[in-house]
Design an enzyme around this catalytic site. Structure first.
Site, PDB file in Angstrom:
ATOM      1  N   SER A  77       6.597  13.245  -8.600  1.00 57.22           N
ATOM      2  CA  SER A  77       6.333  11.840  -8.890  1.00 57.22           C
ATOM      3  C   SER A  77       7.579  11.146  -9.435  1.00 57.22           C
ATOM      4  CB  SER A  77       5.135  11.741  -9.834  1.00 57.22           C
ATOM      5  OG  SER A  77       4.598  10.435  -9.846  1.00 57.22           O
ATOM      6  N   ASP A 136      -3.028  10.272  -1.483  1.00 57.31           N
ATOM      7  CA  ASP A 136      -2.389  10.016  -2.772  1.00 57.31           C
ATOM      8  C   ASP A 136      -2.690   8.574  -3.185  1.00 57.31           C
ATOM      9  OD1 ASP A 136      -0.619   9.500  -4.890  1.00 57.31           O
ATOM     10  OD2 ASP A 136       0.925  10.813  -4.068  1.00 57.31           O
ATOM     11  N   HIS A 145      -2.671  13.009  -5.416  1.00 56.28           N
ATOM     12  CA  HIS A 145      -1.333  12.932  -6.000  1.00 56.28           C
ATOM     13  C   HIS A 145      -0.918  14.240  -6.673  1.00 56.28           C
ATOM     14  CE1 HIS A 145       2.201  10.903  -7.468  1.00 56.28           C
ATOM     15  NE2 HIS A 145       1.898  11.115  -8.730  1.00 56.28           N
TER      16      HIS A 145
END
Length: 282
Positions: A106, A232, A261
């Site tokens: 991320s 996601d 995610h």
């Protein structure tokens, strides 16, 4: 300001501006290193499964908690990508990491990209894996019309995170991790996300949602793997991972069908195997 990073008496890396960063270094110094960067709000703990896979394969897994997160010091400053990239440079130097496969999750993508364009690989990084990245640009701008309105991000920080962060985590953890992850595992993830200071969360969130990496990604000059789920909901694939891969010459995009995610928990073993294969390709 120190002239070089150091290790203190507890083993923490002390950056050039005096911030102690907790780290894990599980392999021998002669083993091939794999360095893990966690996401916004999370800590090095989040990579435990993938780090064990690396260790069992004879590699040297390394991870650290960024400033204001996990067990690292909280200086109340330095949550911009330039400073965070400098922290990464200090960790790699203090631990004498060379030829590493750098793995991010991320928001860690921005730290890695900025490190490479600000410092250059310098022989310390040879390959880059971006898992569910926030790059190249999350925010909507005139030349990024498909981005997310910054008012949405501001409303989250002011109206959700600062008002009742534990409640927001409780309400959203399942969507982050997917339906197959156990309740105890969800509790573990939420516990990590409660450690950072609110200034660190707010300021880093502003940086990760607004920083534009579109001009930096084509300059990386090393093998890049992008891994992301097609469900996601935090960083939509078409806005982030797909565009990131398209901007990096020769990058490979690996899409997990039906995945959310939080791939480090939802697809822990598969992700570990794919990362090991990528590291071995170097």
């Amino acid at each position: 300001m120190r002239s070089a990073p150091t290790l203190d008496a507890t083993g923490d890396v002390v950056t050039r501006d005096g911030v102690a960063l907790f780290h894990r270094d599980w392999g021998g110094r002669d083993a091939a290193p794999v360095v893990f960067l966690a996401s916004w709000s999370l800590a090095s703990d989040s990579w435990a499964c993938q780090m064990m896979a690396c260790r069992d394969a004879g590699l040297r897994p390394v991870a650290y908690d960024r400033r204001g997160h996990g067990r690292s010091a909280d200086p109340g400053r330095g949550y911009d990508f330039d400073t965070l990239a400098d922290d990464l440079a200090d960790v790699l130097e203090a631990l004498d990491v060379r030829g590493a496969t750098l793995v991010t999750f991320s928001a860690g993508a921005g730290e890695a990209v900025r490190y490479l364009t600000r410092h250059g690989p310098r022989g310390r990084v040879s390959r880059l894996a971006l898992v569910a990245p926030t790059t190249p640009l999350m925010a909507r701008t005139g030349d990024n019309p498909d981005g997310i309105d910054t008012a949405v991000f501001d409303a989250f920080v002011r109206g959700e995170m600062l008002r009742d962060w534990p409640r927001w985590l409780e309400d959203n953890a399942r969507a982050f991790a997917g339906p197959e992850v156990s309740e105890p595992m969800l509790a573990w993830v939420k516990g990590m996300a409660l450690r950072p200071s609110l200034p660190a969360l707010a300021e880093f969130h502003r940086a990760l949602t607004r920083t534009d990496f579109r001009a930096e990604l084509p300059r990386l000059g090393l093998p890049v793997l992008v891994v992301q789920g097609d469900r996601d909901g935090t960083c939509p694939l078409d806005l982030t991972g797909r565009r990131t891969a398209a901007l990096v010459p020769g990058a490979r995009l690996l899409v997990y069908e039906g995945a959310p995610h939080g791939l480090f928990v939802s697809h822990a073993e598969r992700l570990g195997a794919d990362l090991l294969a990528f590291a071995a390709a170097g």
